[in-house]
Design an enzyme around this catalytic site. Structure first.
Site, PDB file in Angstrom:
ATOM      1  N   TYR A   5       0.838  -0.866  -0.193  1.00 17.41           N
ATOM      2  CA  TYR A   5       0.087   0.201   0.108  1.00 17.41           C
ATOM      3  C   TYR A   5       1.095   1.419   0.245  1.00 17.41           C
ATOM      4  O   TYR A   5       1.625   0.954   0.230  1.00 17.41           O
ATOM      5  CB  TYR A   5      -0.867   0.070   1.428  1.00 17.41           C
ATOM      6  CG  TYR A   5      -0.135  -0.192   2.414  1.00 17.41           C
ATOM      7  CD1 TYR A   5       0.337   1.341   2.784  1.00 17.41           C
ATOM      8  CD2 TYR A   5      -0.233  -0.876   3.255  1.00 17.41           C
ATOM      9  CE1 TYR A   5       0.051   1.723   4.579  1.00 17.41           C
ATOM     10  CE2 TYR A   5       0.941  -0.931   4.649  1.00 17.41           C
ATOM     11  CZ  TYR A   5       0.463   0.560   5.026  1.00 17.41           C
ATOM     12  OH  TYR A   5       1.520   0.331   6.243  1.00 17.41           O
ATOM     13  N   CYS A   6       0.249   2.394   0.177  1.00 20.82           N
ATOM     14  CA  CYS A   6       0.971   4.059  -0.232  1.00 20.82           C
ATOM     15  C   CYS A   6      -0.235   5.570  -0.090  1.00 20.82           C
ATOM     16  O   CYS A   6      -1.213   4.420   0.888  1.00 20.82           O
ATOM     17  CB  CYS A   6       1.963   4.169  -1.653  1.00 20.82           C
ATOM     18  SG  CYS A   6       0.487   3.919  -2.937  1.00 20.82           S
ATOM     19  N   ARG A   7       0.122   5.989  -0.007  1.00 21.92           N
ATOM     20  CA  ARG A   7      -0.910   6.919   0.050  1.00 21.92           C
ATOM     21  C   ARG A   7      -2.320   7.047  -1.210  1.00 21.92           C
ATOM     22  O   ARG A   7      -3.439   6.891  -0.632  1.00 21.92           O
ATOM     23  CB  ARG A   7      -0.480   8.514  -0.296  1.00 21.92           C
ATOM     24  CG  ARG A   7      -1.161   9.707  -0.004  1.00 21.92           C
ATOM     25  CD  ARG A   7      -0.870  10.536  -0.195  1.00 21.92           C
ATOM     26  NE  ARG A   7      -0.397  11.258  -1.552  1.00 21.92           N
ATOM     27  CZ  ARG A   7      -0.585  11.189  -2.998  1.00 21.92           C
ATOM     28  NH1 ARG A   7      -2.359  11.108  -2.488  1.00 21.92           N
ATOM     29  NH2 ARG A   7      -0.433  11.279  -3.397  1.00 21.92           N
TER      30      ARG A   7
ATOM     31  N   GLY B 285      -2.387   3.962  -4.169  1.00 29.66           N
ATOM     32  CA  GLY B 285      -2.559   3.103  -4.560  1.00 29.66           C
ATOM     33  C   GLY B 285      -1.594   2.722  -5.510  1.00 29.66           C
ATOM     34  O   GLY B 285      -1.625   2.211  -6.653  1.00 29.66           O
TER      35      GLY B 285
ATOM     36  N   ILE C 167      -3.625   4.252   2.098  1.00 31.77           N
ATOM     37  CA  ILE C 167      -3.556   3.839   3.208  1.00 31.77           C
ATOM     38  C   ILE C 167      -5.059   3.524   4.288  1.00 31.77           C
ATOM     39  O   ILE C 167      -5.625   3.202   4.617  1.00 31.77           O
ATOM     40  CB  ILE C 167      -2.301   4.422   4.216  1.00 31.77           C
ATOM     41  CG1 ILE C 167      -2.470   3.925   5.349  1.00 31.77           C
ATOM     42  CG2 ILE C 167      -2.666   5.905   4.328  1.00 31.77           C
ATOM     43  CD1 ILE C 167      -1.445   4.090   6.603  1.00 31.77           C
TER      44      ILE C 167
END
Length: 97
Positions: A56-58, A60, A84
């Site tokens: 995951y990241c901020r 996607g 997230i």
């Protein structure tokens, strides 16, 4: 398959955001492997075994790139969890973490 269906007590999370973003808040227990470091640290991911690994990241985008690149190299059981905030919502729904 929805990401929430993959989440259980064996699921491993990899946060591909920068260390500063990770420090601002992350999924408890998540590994922080920033996207630029994925290929230098891919053995760490392979060493996780056959458990589902959710990136995951901020938003996607970066996690999607990481998953796509690793899948091209034959990695299995890796998934893009998206951003997230959405992933935290899925965890709350499941009652995990």
């Amino acid at each position: 398959m929805k990401i929430a269906e993959l989440i259980d007590d064996t699921t491993i999370f990899v946060d591909v955001r920068t260390p500063d973003e990770y420090q601002e808040g992350h999924i408890p227990g998540a590994l922080n492997i920033p996207l630029p470091d994925i290929f230098n640290r891919k053995q760490e991911i392979r060493g996780l075994g056959e458990k589902p690994v959710i990136f995951y990241c901020r938003s996607g985008s970066r996690s999607g790139m990481a998953v796509s690149q690793l899948q091209k190299e034959g990695y299995k059981e890796i998934y893009n969890g998206g951003g997230i905030a959405a992933l935290q919502s899925a965890l709350l729904e499941k009652g995990n973490h």
